[in-house]
Design an enzyme around this catalytic site. Structure first.
Site, short mmCIF file in Angstrom:
data_model
loop_
_atom_site.label_atom_id
_atom_site.label_comp_id
_atom_site.label_asym_id
_atom_site.label_seq_id
_atom_site.Cartn_x
_atom_site.Cartn_y
_atom_site.Cartn_z
N ASP A 1 39.66 41.66 47.56
CA ASP A 1 39.06 40.02 48.23
C ASP A 1 39.87 39.59 50.04
O ASP A 1 40.79 40.26 49.71
CB ASP A 1 38.86 38.78 47.44
CG ASP A 1 40.09 38.20 47.03
OD1 ASP A 1 41.09 38.36 47.45
OD2 ASP A 1 39.94 37.01 45.92
N GLY B 1 40.09 34.09 50.76
CA GLY B 1 38.77 33.41 51.61
C GLY B 1 38.62 32.33 50.07
O GLY B 1 39.16 31.05 50.24
N ASP C 1 37.04 34.62 54.95
CA ASP C 1 35.87 33.20 54.93
C ASP C 1 36.28 32.46 54.74
O ASP C 1 37.39 32.30 54.39
CB ASP C 1 34.29 34.15 53.99
CG ASP C 1 35.06 33.80 53.36
OD1 ASP C 1 36.22 34.08 52.68
OD2 ASP C 1 34.18 33.18 51.78
N ASP D 1 31.59 39.85 40.17
CA ASP D 1 32.71 39.98 39.08
C ASP D 1 33.29 38.28 38.66
O ASP D 1 32.67 37.84 39.15
CB ASP D 1 33.58 40.30 40.76
CG ASP D 1 33.97 38.99 40.69
OD1 ASP D 1 33.42 38.43 42.11
OD2 ASP D 1 35.15 38.06 40.85
N CYS E 1 32.73 50.06 20.42
CA CYS E 1 33.81 50.60 21.75
C CYS E 1 35.25 50.04 20.40
O CYS E 1 35.01 50.32 18.93
CB CYS E 1 34.18 48.82 22.04
SG CYS E 1 34.46 47.14 21.19
ZN LIG Z 1 32.81 46.41 20.61
#
Ligand SMILES: [Zn+2]
Length: 669
Positions: free
Chosen positions: A83, A86, A137, A256, A296
């Site tokens: 970024d 700003g 900005d 983000d 995961c």
């Molecule tokens: Zn998980």
């Protein structure tokens, strides 16, 4: 895309090809908090976001130059977006000032004064070596007024041009940032202006900084629609999985946010079974994985019980494991979204996810405390009050005022209104037409029901009786009616019909009718074509309802009945109310005592029979002269000086001093 602005695309960076829509983990200090770069890669992160402002201050640009840029420095081989600083200029509370040149602020690391100009920002981003740079900005709160928003937008446009010029021959891409707060015309001006400058992509800035959800979504949809179709669109700082779903639907490609790591630090995880707070005791003995639908590393290896323990003890590993799962959740959601867009089934997915992402833990719902099983003794502004003597009456919660506080409601109604008005006598009178009672302030219906009772007990009433009740809040009657074991006089078809339809015609007594005029009485006295013979004036006191006791109120009452032999009965004996009645044209007499009031008030039209009425006389005038409330509250101050003469000229008092004069009209000022 059918029924949606959602898009799926791909574009090349200096490091790889990325597929959109995508989510960028935030690596403020060249690290995504508590996560290994390998973890991020495994979860499917394509681009990391780094903050120029922080990296400029520490470690400083020389470090990046010496170490070969951020990729080498943090060992991340995929894309990086920096970024411009700003947002930090906007959000960090350091002393700063903004000029045409740039933002001047003090370093929080060593107190140096630093100018962050478009040129400095781009120089820093070149040194950091990101794949995508952002133009500098000026961000303002989305709720900023139009003048402020326009000034910020115009400065942002000039800084955008300078940012592009400062890029020189760097191969790094650069995005422009659309500002304009919540003003569509400013957003349009900003978007179209930037589009002409030839940026590689566009960010929608100035959202998620103070506006509501629907304002954000509307502005997002509107702004996205203004941007070139063939360039990426990035909504800065957004958001939760649901926010992202909504923004994709509105045509945004990149996001983000710090949420995945931030909530993980506090024990929060997004799952296919809703949002879980791992601090909750329900997980203490749970050997299940966090999310049965997730593969995961956290879900494959650890139980909820262990993750609950790590969260409760604030162990860093807990933050790390929950954050890891959250990134898997985010990236999997975006991959599912992308696949559905490509197969043109996004809308179905959108609807399904929209419902699911709203949920808290579906399997262990947070139990709302069950409402206590109390009797319904309150409704709206009213509650049931039980006197020490054991009878019930209605209390106005806000003011604390109790209707019939010292005497049971029907007893007081009988004494003050039915007996004093000689109602049963008048019902046997020879006059033609129905006797009309205005029941002003229906309340819990005691006065009206006392009149109904009086009529029904008369074996042969000569006149019909029509009761017209005025009330702007039926909750007091409704509350008493629901508790008619305490208000037994309401066990009758009349109140039931009034509550249901606002009108009642007695079946057993064809001459008896009752009508409700809803609304503020002072605005509705003309709302009935039945002028009153009797007025039962039972409004809340001047403390609660000041306008009920004004000169204007009594003038309207007087106007409604001046041609009749009418009488008004009320519980008050206040000097200010009596003076208002006199000034309106009534004769005023003392009424009998009730409860803790030694006297009440009767007001009579000039035609009314004053026989047997104890008209206010010289003793009252003397008291009035000493009173601090000599004038009605709504009397203009300019009229105060003439007021005494106005009262003394009233026929009621002229009778005292001189012989009666027939100058009745003069009393009707
Ligand atoms: Zn998980």
């Amino acid at each position: 895309m059918t029924g949606s602005a959602a898009r799926a695309a791909a574009f090349r960076t200096l490091h790889d090809e990325v597929q959109t829509p995508l989510f960028m983990p935030v690596g403020t200090q060249a690290t995504v908090k508590a996560q290994l770069p390998q973890t991020l890669e495994d979860s499917g992160s394509q681009i990391l976001l780094a903050n120029t402002y922080h990296l400029l201050l520490r470690p400083g640009l020389d470090v990046f130059r010496r170490m070969g840029g951020i990729h080498e420095f943090m060992s991340w081989k995929h894309s990086v977006l920096t970024d411009s600083g700003g947002y930090q200029i906007f959000s960090l509370p350091h002393s700063r000032s903004i000029t045409e040149e740039g933002a001047v602020f003090q370093s929080y690391t060593d107190g140096r004064t630093i100018l962050l100009s478009p040129e400095v920002s781009i120089e820093a981003q070149v040194a950091i070596g990101s794949d995508i740079m952002m133009a500098l900005d000026q961000c303002v709160a989305s709720t900023a007024d139009e003048v402020v928003a326009r000034a910020a937008l115009e400065l942002t446009q000039r800084w955008a041009a300078r940012s592009l010029a400062a890029r020189g021959d760097s191969p790094q891409a650069m995005f422009g940032i659309v500002q304009g707060a919540l003003y569509p015309e400013l957003r349009r001006e900003s978007a179209l202006g930037l589009a002409e400058m030839g940026f590689d992509g566009f960010a929608i800035g100035g959202l998620a900084v103070g506006e509501g959800k629907s304002e954000r979504e509307d502005t997002c949809a509107f702004t996205a629609g203004l941007l070139p179709e063939d360039k990426p669109r990035y909504l800065m700082g957004v958001g939760t999985p649901l926010d992202i779903l909504e923004a994709v639907h509105r045509g945004v490609d990149m996001f983000d946010c710090i949420i995945p790591t931030q909530v993980a630090q506090r024990g929060g995880v997004f799952t296919s079974r809703g949002y879980l707070q791992m601090r909750r005791g329900v997980y203490k003995f749970s050997d299940e994985p966090l999310d049965p639908a997730c593969d995961c590393p956290t879900c494959r290896r650890y139980s909820r019980a262990y993750l609950h323990h790590l969260t409760k003890t604030r162990e860093t590993l807990g933050w790390q494991l929950l954050g890891k799962h959250n990134f898997h959740f985010y990236h999997r959601l975006l991959r599912e979204i992308r696949a559905s867009i490509l197969s043109d089934t996004f809308l179905a997915l959108y609807q399904e996810k929209q419902a699911a992402l709203h949920e808290d833990d579906l399997d262990n719902p947070v139990l709302k405390q069950a409402p206590k099983k109390t009797k319904r003794l309150a409704l709206g502004n009213y509650e049931i009050h039980t006197a020490r003597e054991g009878f019930s009456s209605i209390r106005h919660i806000h003011s604390g005022e109790i209707m019939h506080s010292r005497t049971p409601p029907m007893e007081e109604a009988q004494r003050l209104y039915i007996d004093q008005s000689r109602l049963s006598e008048r019902l046997r009178g020879a006059e033609s037409g129905p006797l009309v009672i205005w029941d002003v302030g229906l309340g819990a219906g005691a006065n009206a029901m006392a009149a109904v009772d009086c009529y029904e007990r008369d074996p042969a009433p000569a006149r019909n009786l029509h009761i017209v009740s005025f009330e702007n809040d039926l909750d007091s009657l409704r509350l008493a009616f629901r508790n008619n074991d305490r208000f037994r006089y309401l066990r009758h078809s009349g109140p039931a019909a009034i509550l249901k339809s606002g009108t009642w015609q007695s079946k057993s007594h064809p001459g008896l009718a009752w009508t409700l005029v809803p609304g503020n009485f002072l605005e509705t006295p003309g709302g009935t074509r039945l002028p009153p013979d009797l007025i039962f004036y039972d409004m809340f006191s001047g403390k609660t309802n000041a306008e009920a006791w004004t000169l204007a109120a009594f003038r309207r009452l007087f106007a409604a009945c001046r041609e009749r032999r009418a009488e008004l009965f009320t519980y008050t004996c206040s000097t200010a109310s009596r003076i208002a009645m006199l000034a309106a044209g009534f004769f005023v007499a003392r009424g009998r005592s009730t409860g803790d009031k030694t006297e009440t008030t009767i007001a009579l039209t000039p035609q009314a029979d004053r026989t047997g009425r104890e008209l206010l006389a010289t003793d009252w005038l003397a008291k009035w002269r000493r009173s601090t409330a000599r004038f009605p509250a709504d009397l203009a101050a300019a009229e105060h000086s003439a007021w005494e003469e106005v009262i003394l000229r009233h026929e009621q008092f002229r009778d005292l001093a001189r012989k009666p004069l027939d100058t009745r009209d003069e009393t009707n000022f």
